[in-house]
Structures are given as C-alpha cells and as structure tokens.
Motif scaffolding. Structure first.
Motif, PDB file in Angstrom:
ATOM      1  N   ALA A  35       0.823  -1.209   0.000  1.00  0.00           N
ATOM      2  CA  ALA A  35       0.000   0.000   0.000  1.00  0.00           C
ATOM      3  C   ALA A  35       0.856   1.258   0.000  1.00  0.00           C
ATOM      4  N   VAL A  36       1.553   1.518  -1.091  1.00  0.00           N
ATOM      5  CA  VAL A  36       2.288   2.764  -1.262  1.00  0.00           C
ATOM      6  C   VAL A  36       1.386   3.688  -2.063  1.00  0.00           C
ATOM      7  N   ARG A  37       1.079   4.826  -1.494  1.00  0.00           N
ATOM      8  CA  ARG A  37       0.198   5.753  -2.197  1.00  0.00           C
ATOM      9  C   ARG A  37       0.948   6.343  -3.367  1.00  0.00           C
ATOM     10  N   SER A  38       0.271   6.456  -4.484  1.00  0.00           N
ATOM     11  CA  SER A  38       0.893   7.040  -5.664  1.00  0.00           C
ATOM     12  C   SER A  38      -0.146   7.824  -6.441  1.00  0.00           C
ATOM     13  N   PHE A  39       0.344   8.683  -7.311  1.00  0.00           N
ATOM     14  CA  PHE A  39      -0.538   9.455  -8.173  1.00  0.00           C
ATOM     15  C   PHE A  39       0.217   9.807  -9.440  1.00  0.00           C
ATOM     16  N   SER A  40      -0.513  10.243 -10.440  1.00  0.00           N
ATOM     17  CA  SER A  40       0.084  10.646 -11.714  1.00  0.00           C
ATOM     18  C   SER A  40      -0.210  12.113 -11.956  1.00  0.00           C
ATOM     19  N   PRO A  41       0.816  12.960 -11.899  1.00  0.00           N
ATOM     20  CA  PRO A  41       0.571  14.379 -12.177  1.00  0.00           C
ATOM     21  C   PRO A  41       0.148  14.563 -13.627  1.00  0.00           C
ATOM     22  N   ARG A  42      -0.664  15.547 -13.877  1.00  0.00           N
ATOM     23  CA  ARG A  42      -1.166  15.841 -15.217  1.00  0.00           C
ATOM     24  C   ARG A  42      -0.175  16.743 -15.956  1.00  0.00           C
ATOM     25  N   PHE A  43       0.045  16.453 -17.236  1.00  0.00           N
ATOM     26  CA  PHE A  43       0.970  17.222 -18.062  1.00  0.00           C
ATOM     27  C   PHE A  43       0.284  17.676 -19.336  1.00  0.00           C
TER      28      PHE A  43
END
Length: 161
Positions: A35-43
C-alpha cells in the motif's frame, strides 16, 4: 504514455476517457503491491519545430523531491514524492482534541483529496531528442521541461586518397 496518443487528432474530445483509462491502469497495477500511495501528475505536452514542451502540475512539491532522467535515448522519466504538510495552529492548551498518549491535536478528516505519495510519468519520443540540452524549471507548482529535437545523423562520404 506515448506522445503519439497526445498528438492524436481530436484527442481533446477523448481527454477525459484517456484520464479514466490511466486512472484504471494505475489502480490495477497497484492492487498486487504494498500500500504505497501514488498518483500521476497531469501534463500538457506540446511539440514545436525544434522541441517538445512539457508543463506538469506539481503543486507544493519541492524541487529536491523531483527527479528527471532518461531511462533510454527515447524515454523521459519524471518521478518523485510528496508528503502532506499542514500549517494550521494546534488547539490551545487544556482544550479538548488532544491525544492522551502524545501532545498532538487529533483531527477527524471530512475529506482527503490532495495527491500524496510517490509519482512517476514516463514519456516516449517519436523522434530523436538531444538529452544534453534539456532545460527544466519549477515555478508556482508548474514543472516546465523543454526537450530539444535532434536532427537525424547525416551520412558523410569518405574519399580514399
């Protein structure tokens, strides 16, 4: 994500669909991992005659927490991490809301919408790029990267003397 999809004619109409598919892909790939929190920044990705231009949203992330590198001659990787920070004052001494074990205020979240954890975006270029002259800057939470294109190697005929 390939730059080709971003340049697909009419992709503006399908932008929400692409984001939904990216989010689903992120969800599927994280199901079998810790459970490593991750996200994808928008480009936003633009192409000019001489370069590729990237503008990504990274609000509240320090420059030291961002890594930009080429994993191979045609692939740019932008990765890093962020943690939650709070700048609100704790309740005054003697007020309710203090933990008994520690001297920290307790909070009950109503919503938790900020992106935190690890992030990574990978971009593949359809044409050769000049890795040695890439420029990057971070201003007001926007990471701007300019990746110059390079001309294809020209052949040179050698005459025998």
């Amino acid at each position: 994500m390939s730059l080709l999809r971003a340049n697909f004619p009419g992709s503006g109409d399908f932008g929400p669909l692409f984001r939904l598919l990216d989010d689903y892909d992120d969800h599927r790939s994280s199901r079998n991992q810790p459970a490593v929190r991750s996200f994808s920044p928008r480009f936003d990705i633009r192409e000019s005659e001489d370069a590729y231009h990237f503008d990504g949203e990274l609000p509240g992330i320090d420059q030291k927490d961002i890594d930009i590198e080429f994993s191979d001659p045609q692939t740019l990787v932008v990765k890093g991490h962020t943690e939650r920070e709070y700048h609100t004052e704790p309740p005054a001494e003697g007020k309710e809301g203090k933990d008994t074990d520690e001297d920290k205020p307790t909070h009950r979240f109503w919503a938790s919408e900020r992106s935190v954890g690890e992030f990574q975006r990978v971009f593949s270029f359809p044409t050769p790029v000049d890795q040695h002259n890439v420029k990057a800057s971070l201003k007001h939470g926007i990471l701007s990267i300019k990746v110059p294109k390079t001309t294809a190697a020209t052949s040179k005929k050698i005459t025998i003397e």
